[in-house]
Design an enzyme around this catalytic site. Structure first.
Site, PDB file in Angstrom:
ATOM      1  N   ASP A 171       1.782   4.977   0.453  1.00  0.00           N
ATOM      2  CA  ASP A 171       1.352   6.178   1.161  1.00  0.00           C
ATOM      3  C   ASP A 171       1.417   7.390   0.236  1.00  0.00           C
ATOM      4  OD1 ASP A 171       0.830   7.664   3.730  1.00  0.00           O
ATOM      5  OD2 ASP A 171       2.801   8.508   3.251  1.00  0.00           O
TER       6      ASP A 171
ATOM      7  N   LEU B 210       4.175  12.288  -5.381  1.00  0.00           N
ATOM      8  CA  LEU B 210       5.627  12.127  -5.475  1.00  0.00           C
ATOM      9  C   LEU B 210       6.295  13.174  -6.348  1.00  0.00           C
ATOM     10  CD1 LEU B 210       5.992   8.245  -5.678  1.00  0.00           C
ATOM     11  CD2 LEU B 210       5.667   9.714  -3.686  1.00  0.00           C
TER      12      LEU B 210
ATOM     13  N   GLU C 281      -2.894   4.938  -1.921  1.00  0.00           N
ATOM     14  CA  GLU C 281      -3.636   5.912  -1.135  1.00  0.00           C
ATOM     15  C   GLU C 281      -3.734   7.159  -2.017  1.00  0.00           C
ATOM     16  OE1 GLU C 281      -3.635   8.098   3.207  1.00  0.00           O
ATOM     17  OE2 GLU C 281      -1.797   8.033   2.047  1.00  0.00           O
TER      18      GLU C 281
ATOM     19  N   ARG D 118       0.896  -1.161   0.000  1.00  0.00           N
ATOM     20  CA  ARG D 118       0.000   0.000   0.000  1.00  0.00           C
ATOM     21  C   ARG D 118       0.927   1.201   0.000  1.00  0.00           C
ATOM     22  NH1 ARG D 118      -0.328   4.490   3.764  1.00  0.00           N
ATOM     23  NH2 ARG D 118      -2.446   5.314   3.743  1.00  0.00           N
TER      24      ARG D 118
END
Length: 387
Positions: free
Chosen positions: A250, A255, A288, A248
């Site tokens: 985050d 990014l 996410e 998963r």
């Protein structure tokens, strides 16, 4: 740990079944039910008051009895523990509070023996200031291995300086998320860019549209950002080779900096997905992102629909008198739901959720999966009020 904290630490999240194109997703995802575990407060086996990996292993039969097919563990890598494990020091090492790398392999093997997959939390956007990468970057020359793993500048705007000053006036400046930069007496530069807290320097994936007047803003094709991508692949491969079934990710959408429309970060994850499918086709990437219509075409097998991103999730579960049900600052409540779907007085509204979920479903049903959690570590369990 108090019992209520332990009880609230783990949340069930069901991956919504849907028809996917053959070969695009591992078959085990078709009806997967994920169980989230916040390791620190789950099961303690050594009496130090902190949950650990052997504790999770000892509870696998119970977890299996719930009908669970997969686990998602919140960060377990070595951490500075300022942000609940989301300030990672070493991605290749289990934090001693939880055990060892061998304990993780044991957990994976025992879970697999029961037909349970294990996914870890990948904090891809930043590290801890205590990370050896950051320490070497800050104190080394500009041509070292990690010199461009982070974003450094000797000059910032007056507005950014004022944000730093405002943060320092806060009662707890280290716990403030205000501002973009942190001032530091470092050989590499005077300021580094952070993601959230001061202790979380942003990893450098580059800028989608570098400002020519900001020479420190490197394009995504620059050597530093490309090295960071290779490092993330190395981290995933390290744990995939030990049996981990997925990650998963985050804050997966954040990014690449200055990336309107998320075009460059989507290219990044498509690259990661192609690499993963080529080498680890039975493993998964979970984002996410909370915008499935963008995240799944970007390369993720699963995206959450949660309390931010596309609208609809709060209107299912969050009474307006509860913390996550209260309007955000500046939000026009007249255009939002007034009663959550499960409202005890029977005034629940479901249209906002149905409209947004249906739109996302129709755009992704041949590509991936939308997960609707009952809660997670970032927000309350379903709370329908006391009326």
């Amino acid at each position: 740990m108090k019992k209520e904290i332990i009880t609230a630490a783990a949340a069930l999240a069901m991956a919504v079944p849907m028809t996917a194109q053959i070969g695009t997703n591992p078959q085990w995802l078709d009806n997967a039910v994920f169980y989230q575990i916040y390791p620190s407060s789950y099961m303690d086996t050594d009496g130090n008051g902190i949950g650990d990996l052997p504790g999770i292993t000892s509870r696998l039969d119970y977890i299996k009895s719930l009908g669970v097919d997969a686990l998602w563990l919140n960060p377990v890598f070595e951490s500075g523990w300022f942000d609940g494990g989301y300030d990672v020091i070493d991605f290749y090492k289990i934090d001693p509070r939880f055990g060892t790398n061998t304990d993780m392999v044991t957990l994976v093997n025992e879970a697999h023996r029961r037909g349970i997959k294990v996914c870890l939390d990948l904090v891809a956007g930043h590290t801890s200031v205590k990370s050896p990468w950051f320490q070497e970057c800050a104190n080394g020359d500009r041509n070292g291995r990690y010199s461009d793993y982070y974003i450094w500048t000797d000059t910032i705007s007056q507005k950014d300086k004022e944000e730093i000053e405002a943060r320092h006036r806060d009662a707890n400046p280290e716990g403030s998320t205000r501002g973009r930069y942190v001032e530091m007496d470092a050989k590499r530069g005077k300021y580094y860019e952070k993601n959230f807290f001061e202790c979380q320097p942003a990893l450098n994936y580059g800028f989608a549209h570098p400002d020519p007047s900001h020479p420190w803003e490197q394009p995504v094709t620059a050597p530093g950002p490309q090295a960071v991508r290779r490092e993330m692949k190395n981290i995933m491969a390290f744990w995939f080779d030990k049996g981990i079934d997925g990650f998963r990710v985050d804050m997966a959408s954040s990014l690449v900096k200055n990336d309107p429309g998320k075009k460059e970060v989507s290219k990044l994850w498509n690259e990661m997905r192609a690499w993963k499918d080529r080498h680890y086709p039975q493993c998964v990437l979970i984002s996410e992102w909370s915008d499935p219509a963008v995240a799944i075409p970007a390369g993720f097998n699963i995206d959450f629909m949660i309390h931010f991103g596309i609208k609809g999730y709060p209107s299912l579960f969050f009474d307006r008198n509860t913390p996550n049900g209260r309007p955000w600052e500046g939000q026009d409540i007249s255009k939002e739901y007034k009663f959550c779907y499960f409202d005890k007085a029977g005034k629940g509204e479901v249209k906002e959720f149905v409209d947004n979920f249906t739109a996302a479903f129709n755009r992704t049903k041949q590509l991936g999966y939308i997960a609707i959690p009952t809660a997670n570590h970032d927000f309350q369990r379903p709370n329908i009020g006391t009326r």
